[in-house]
Design an enzyme around this catalytic site. Structure first.
Site, mmCIF file in Angstrom:
data_model
loop_
_atom_site.group_PDB
_atom_site.id
_atom_site.type_symbol
_atom_site.label_atom_id
_atom_site.label_comp_id
_atom_site.label_asym_id
_atom_site.label_seq_id
_atom_site.Cartn_x
_atom_site.Cartn_y
_atom_site.Cartn_z
ATOM 1 N N LEU A 146 59.325 -21.528 7.204
ATOM 2 C CA LEU A 146 58.457 -22.508 6.552
ATOM 3 C C LEU A 146 57.270 -21.815 5.872
ATOM 4 O O LEU A 146 56.964 -22.079 4.709
ATOM 5 C CB LEU A 146 57.950 -23.507 7.618
ATOM 6 C CG LEU A 146 57.010 -24.621 7.157
ATOM 7 C CD1 LEU A 146 57.747 -25.598 6.218
ATOM 8 C CD2 LEU A 146 56.473 -25.405 8.369
ATOM 9 N N GLU A 162 54.552 -19.346 4.055
ATOM 10 C CA GLU A 162 54.584 -18.494 2.849
ATOM 11 C C GLU A 162 53.259 -17.751 2.760
ATOM 12 O O GLU A 162 52.299 -18.105 3.450
ATOM 13 C CB GLU A 162 54.791 -19.376 1.610
ATOM 14 C CG GLU A 162 56.128 -20.111 1.641
ATOM 15 C CD GLU A 162 56.417 -20.874 0.356
ATOM 16 O OE1 GLU A 162 55.582 -20.831 -0.577
ATOM 17 O OE2 GLU A 162 57.482 -21.507 0.299
ATOM 18 N N GLY A 206 50.187 -21.523 5.252
ATOM 19 C CA GLY A 206 50.483 -21.367 6.680
ATOM 20 C C GLY A 206 50.266 -22.711 7.353
ATOM 21 O O GLY A 206 51.182 -23.533 7.444
ATOM 22 N N ASP A 232 57.603 -30.277 16.370
ATOM 23 C CA ASP A 232 57.227 -31.051 17.572
ATOM 24 C C ASP A 232 58.014 -30.530 18.779
ATOM 25 O O ASP A 232 57.458 -30.338 19.866
ATOM 26 C CB ASP A 232 57.542 -32.548 17.392
ATOM 27 C CG ASP A 232 56.569 -33.248 16.446
ATOM 28 O OD1 ASP A 232 55.501 -32.682 16.160
ATOM 29 O OD2 ASP A 232 56.897 -34.377 16.002
ATOM 30 N N ARG A 259 45.957 -3.224 46.640
ATOM 31 C CA ARG A 259 44.773 -2.404 46.340
ATOM 32 C C ARG A 259 43.611 -2.773 47.264
ATOM 33 O O ARG A 259 43.342 -3.942 47.502
ATOM 34 C CB ARG A 259 44.357 -2.652 44.880
ATOM 35 C CG ARG A 259 43.088 -1.956 44.492
ATOM 36 C CD ARG A 259 43.306 -1.021 43.355
ATOM 37 N NE ARG A 259 42.042 -0.449 42.902
ATOM 38 C CZ ARG A 259 41.874 0.849 42.782
ATOM 39 N NH1 ARG A 259 42.837 1.688 43.081
ATOM 40 N NH2 ARG A 259 40.712 1.331 42.343
ATOM 41 N N GLN A 318 36.440 -12.840 47.918
ATOM 42 C CA GLN A 318 36.469 -14.225 47.449
ATOM 43 C C GLN A 318 36.433 -14.308 45.915
ATOM 44 O O GLN A 318 37.085 -15.180 45.316
ATOM 45 C CB GLN A 318 35.295 -15.005 48.050
ATOM 46 C CG GLN A 318 35.454 -16.497 47.862
ATOM 47 C CD GLN A 318 34.274 -17.265 48.429
ATOM 48 O OE1 GLN A 318 33.130 -17.008 48.076
ATOM 49 N NE2 GLN A 318 34.556 -18.189 49.317
ATOM 50 N N GLY A 370 41.337 -4.083 36.557
ATOM 51 C CA GLY A 370 40.330 -3.074 36.200
ATOM 52 C C GLY A 370 40.871 -2.105 35.166
ATOM 53 O O GLY A 370 41.644 -2.489 34.282
ATOM 54 N N GLU A 382 53.952 -21.515 15.344
ATOM 55 C CA GLU A 382 54.392 -22.919 15.449
ATOM 56 C C GLU A 382 53.183 -23.872 15.459
ATOM 57 O O GLU A 382 53.173 -24.896 16.139
ATOM 58 C CB GLU A 382 55.322 -23.098 16.648
ATOM 59 C CG GLU A 382 56.550 -22.203 16.468
ATOM 60 C CD GLU A 382 57.748 -22.592 17.272
ATOM 61 O OE1 GLU A 382 57.919 -23.776 17.559
ATOM 62 O OE2 GLU A 382 58.540 -21.679 17.590
HETATM 63 N N1 CAA Z 1 57.327 -35.860 12.407
HETATM 64 C C1 CAA Z 1 57.797 -36.528 11.322
HETATM 65 N N2 CAA Z 1 57.042 -36.755 10.202
HETATM 66 C C2 CAA Z 1 55.774 -36.281 10.217
HETATM 67 C C3 CAA Z 1 55.236 -35.577 11.307
HETATM 68 C C4 CAA Z 1 56.061 -35.387 12.444
HETATM 69 N N3 CAA Z 1 55.611 -34.732 13.520
HETATM 70 N N4 CAA Z 1 53.972 -35.212 11.020
HETATM 71 C C5 CAA Z 1 53.703 -35.680 9.794
HETATM 72 N N5 CAA Z 1 54.803 -36.331 9.313
HETATM 73 C C6 CAA Z 1 54.927 -37.022 8.021
HETATM 74 C C7 CAA Z 1 53.799 -38.049 7.856
HETATM 75 O O1 CAA Z 1 54.146 -39.283 8.439
HETATM 76 C C8 CAA Z 1 53.652 -38.138 6.360
HETATM 77 O O2 CAA Z 1 54.678 -38.967 5.865
HETATM 78 P P1 CAA Z 1 54.473 -40.016 4.634
HETATM 79 O O3 CAA Z 1 54.438 -39.208 3.402
HETATM 80 O O4 CAA Z 1 55.646 -40.904 4.717
HETATM 81 O O5 CAA Z 1 53.167 -40.713 4.908
HETATM 82 C C9 CAA Z 1 53.975 -36.711 5.902
HETATM 83 O O6 CAA Z 1 54.727 -36.094 6.954
HETATM 84 C C10 CAA Z 1 52.724 -35.896 5.639
HETATM 85 O O7 CAA Z 1 51.973 -35.882 6.832
HETATM 86 P P2 CAA Z 1 50.457 -35.382 6.890
HETATM 87 O O8 CAA Z 1 49.692 -36.035 5.781
HETATM 88 O O9 CAA Z 1 49.972 -35.553 8.284
HETATM 89 O O10 CAA Z 1 50.615 -33.831 6.548
HETATM 90 P P3 CAA Z 1 49.511 -32.717 6.329
HETATM 91 O O11 CAA Z 1 49.837 -32.008 5.086
HETATM 92 O O12 CAA Z 1 48.140 -33.269 6.510
HETATM 93 O O13 CAA Z 1 49.861 -31.676 7.522
HETATM 94 C C11 CAA Z 1 49.627 -30.548 9.657
HETATM 95 C C12 CAA Z 1 49.553 -31.859 8.831
HETATM 96 C C13 CAA Z 1 49.621 -31.005 11.112
HETATM 97 C C14 CAA Z 1 48.475 -29.626 9.425
HETATM 98 C C15 CAA Z 1 50.959 -29.828 9.360
HETATM 99 O O14 CAA Z 1 50.968 -29.281 8.059
HETATM 100 C C16 CAA Z 1 51.230 -28.703 10.334
HETATM 101 O O15 CAA Z 1 51.760 -28.934 11.427
HETATM 102 N N6 CAA Z 1 50.889 -27.430 9.968
HETATM 103 C C17 CAA Z 1 51.219 -26.281 10.770
HETATM 104 C C18 CAA Z 1 52.527 -25.684 10.299
HETATM 105 C C19 CAA Z 1 53.144 -24.804 11.332
HETATM 106 O O16 CAA Z 1 53.165 -25.135 12.526
HETATM 107 N N7 CAA Z 1 53.709 -23.680 10.911
HETATM 108 C C20 CAA Z 1 54.411 -22.782 11.776
HETATM 109 C C21 CAA Z 1 55.638 -22.308 11.087
HETATM 110 S S1 CAA Z 1 56.931 -21.621 12.101
HETATM 111 C C22 CAA Z 1 56.349 -20.201 12.793
HETATM 112 O O17 CAA Z 1 55.324 -20.236 13.350
HETATM 113 C C23 CAA Z 1 57.101 -18.925 12.711
HETATM 114 C C24 CAA Z 1 58.265 -18.803 13.560
HETATM 115 O O18 CAA Z 1 59.267 -18.340 13.117
HETATM 116 C C25 CAA Z 1 58.203 -19.195 14.984
#
Ligand code: CAA
Length: 381
Positions: free
Chosen positions: A125, A127, A131, A240, A268, A279, A339, A363
């Site tokens: 996801l 870029e 982030g 999620d 130790r 304690q 330590g 994440e």
């Molecule tokens: N489930 C389903 N839909 C969701 C949702 C969810 N949990 N959260 C938001 N949506 C939907 C909303 O309902 C909204 O829909 P509508 O257009 O119909 O209204 C739409 O998505 C946009 O939602 P937001 O306006 O809340 O979105 P936002 O741009 O404000 O973003 C955010 C919110 C929480 C910051 C989100 O962008 C986010 O979680 N960012 C973090 C990204 C992340 O975790 N990246 C990690 C990548 S993976 C990784 O780490 C590497 C790896 O390989 C492990």
């Protein structure tokens, strides 16, 4: 919520604990030192059928629950956090969205081999320019006949290079913002898909983290996951679930730190008595144990909400936020208790402290979790 484990969950936990202490933990320090991808450890998990725990048997899974999955994942992470994230990405981030949103054909071709551990999965996801603000991604996907043509750069892709199957998010129209984002299943070896920089990281050094490069990469339309424009919701729903897994990872790391402290403080001696008889040290052990248990309950709560088919986004963010910050507190205390020795590679606690840090970042950073939680609280007024 029933917080006692069932008999089969206790058996699963004990089986994974035994497997992890025999086949994973002994390799953890060396794999970290040499940045060696934990493929042998991954194969051991596959042989024990542990890569598709929450999926039905008919798609190659174990037929278990999300609670079963986090119980097992915690044990793997207690032994080696790098192996743990490999498992977590495989199950939470690659297999889960295919199970939930994939066609029958996609499930046959991709989900089943992922569940059986015959193929390794990844999720892409982030870029260079997006982030936390994931909706601002710029990788484009233009429809051309029966294909989509992907162009762009992805970063921080766990399991990158080693993975066979990548869930890639790109936009069919940047002007549509998050409503243009679309998910694709892209196979390694697809022309136009190559690998860029390998990240040299502070922790989870045995796991791989790569940049992905897409240049006129043709992906069959049959590999689109969900509908055009549905990708952002797929990405968020997937995270999620992923965040529940990362909370389990943080708990496993913290538990390993407590295990190390219990061993060390019993052996130790200072000022004529065992460290554990002081304690100041005993109280630190008590705080660590309490913190870990609280995080574990939050993780199980989020997992059981997911199993019940209820909204679990806020609960997942609460579990991840608390567990990851708890893991940093706990591992920092563990280094302090050890330590000077704790600051060396002679003991595992320095690695655990380095490994814990990423759980506050990937994440979704702790700040992204606070955004999700506060928005949910405000919306529920
Ligand atoms: N489930 C389903 N839909 C969701 C949702 C969810 N949990 N959260 C938001 N949506 C939907 C909303 O309902 C909204 O829909 P509508 O257009 O119909 O209204 C739409 O998505 C946009 O939602 P937001 O306006 O809340 O979105 P936002 O741009 O404000 O973003 C955010 C919110 C929480 C910051 C989100 O962008 C986010 O979680 N960012 C973090 C990204 C992340 O975790 N990246 C990690 C990548 S993976 C990784 O780490 C590497 C790896 O390989 C492990």
């Amino acid at each position: 919520m029933d917080i006692a484990l069932t008999e089969s969950q206790v058996m699963l936990r004990d089986m994974v604990r035994e497997l992890a202490s025999r086949e994973i933990a002994p390799l953890a320090a060396q794999a970290d030192r040499e940045q060696e991808f934990p493929m042998r450890q991954f194969r051991a998990l596959a042989a024990a059928d542990l890569l598709g725990i929450p999926f039905p048997e008919e798609v190659g899974g174990m037929g278990g629950s999300t609670v079963d999955y986090v119980i097992a994942l915690e044990e793997v992470c207690r032994a080696c956090a790098s192996t743990g994230v490999t498992m977590s990405v495989q199950t939470s981030l690659a297999a889960s969205p295919i199970y939930r949103f994939g066609t029958q054909d996609q499930k046959k071709r991709y989900l089943e081999p992922l569940c059986r551990g015959e193929r390794l999965g990844a999720y892409s996801l982030s870029e260079p320019g997006s982030g936390t603000d994931a909706a601002a991604l710029a990788c484009v996907a233009h429809r051309d006949g029966d294909d989509y043509v992907l162009t762009g750069t992805k970063v921080f892709v766990t399991n990158g290079f080693h993975a066979d199957v990548y869930i890639v998010y790109a936009t069919v129209d940047p002007a549509l913002k998050h409503k243009g984002i679309t998910a694709f299943i892209v196979e390694k070896g697809t022309p136009g898909f190559s690998f860029g920089k390998k990240e040299d990281k502070l922790g989870i050094r045995a796991s791989s983290t790569y940049e992905l490069l897409f240049k006129d990469c043709r992906v069959p339309a049959a590999n689109r996951l969900g509908a055009e424009g549905e990708g952002f919701k797929i990405a968020m729903w997937t995270l999620d679930g992923g965040r529940i897994g990362i909370s389990a990872q943080a708990i496993g790391i913290a538990q390993a730190a407590l295990d190390a402290c219990l061993r060390y403080t019993d052996e130790r001696e200072t000022f004529g008595k065992r460290l554990s008889d002081h304690q100041a040290i005993a109280f630190m052990l008590a705080e660590m144990a309490t913190d870990i248990e609280a995080a574990r309950l939050l993780c199980w709560r989020a997992a059981s909400l997911k199993d019940a088919g209820k909204d679990h986004g806020e609960a997942a963010s609460i579990a991840k936020l608390f567990a990851s910050e708890m893991a940093m507190r706990t591992t920092t205390k563990a280094v302090q208790i050890h330590g000077g020795y704790g600051y060396t590679t002679d003991f595992p606690v320095e690695r655990l402290m380095r490994d814990a840090k990423i759980t506050e970042i990937y994440e979704g950073t702790s700040e992204a979790q606070r955004m999700v939680i506060s928005r949910a609280e405000l919306a529920a007024r």
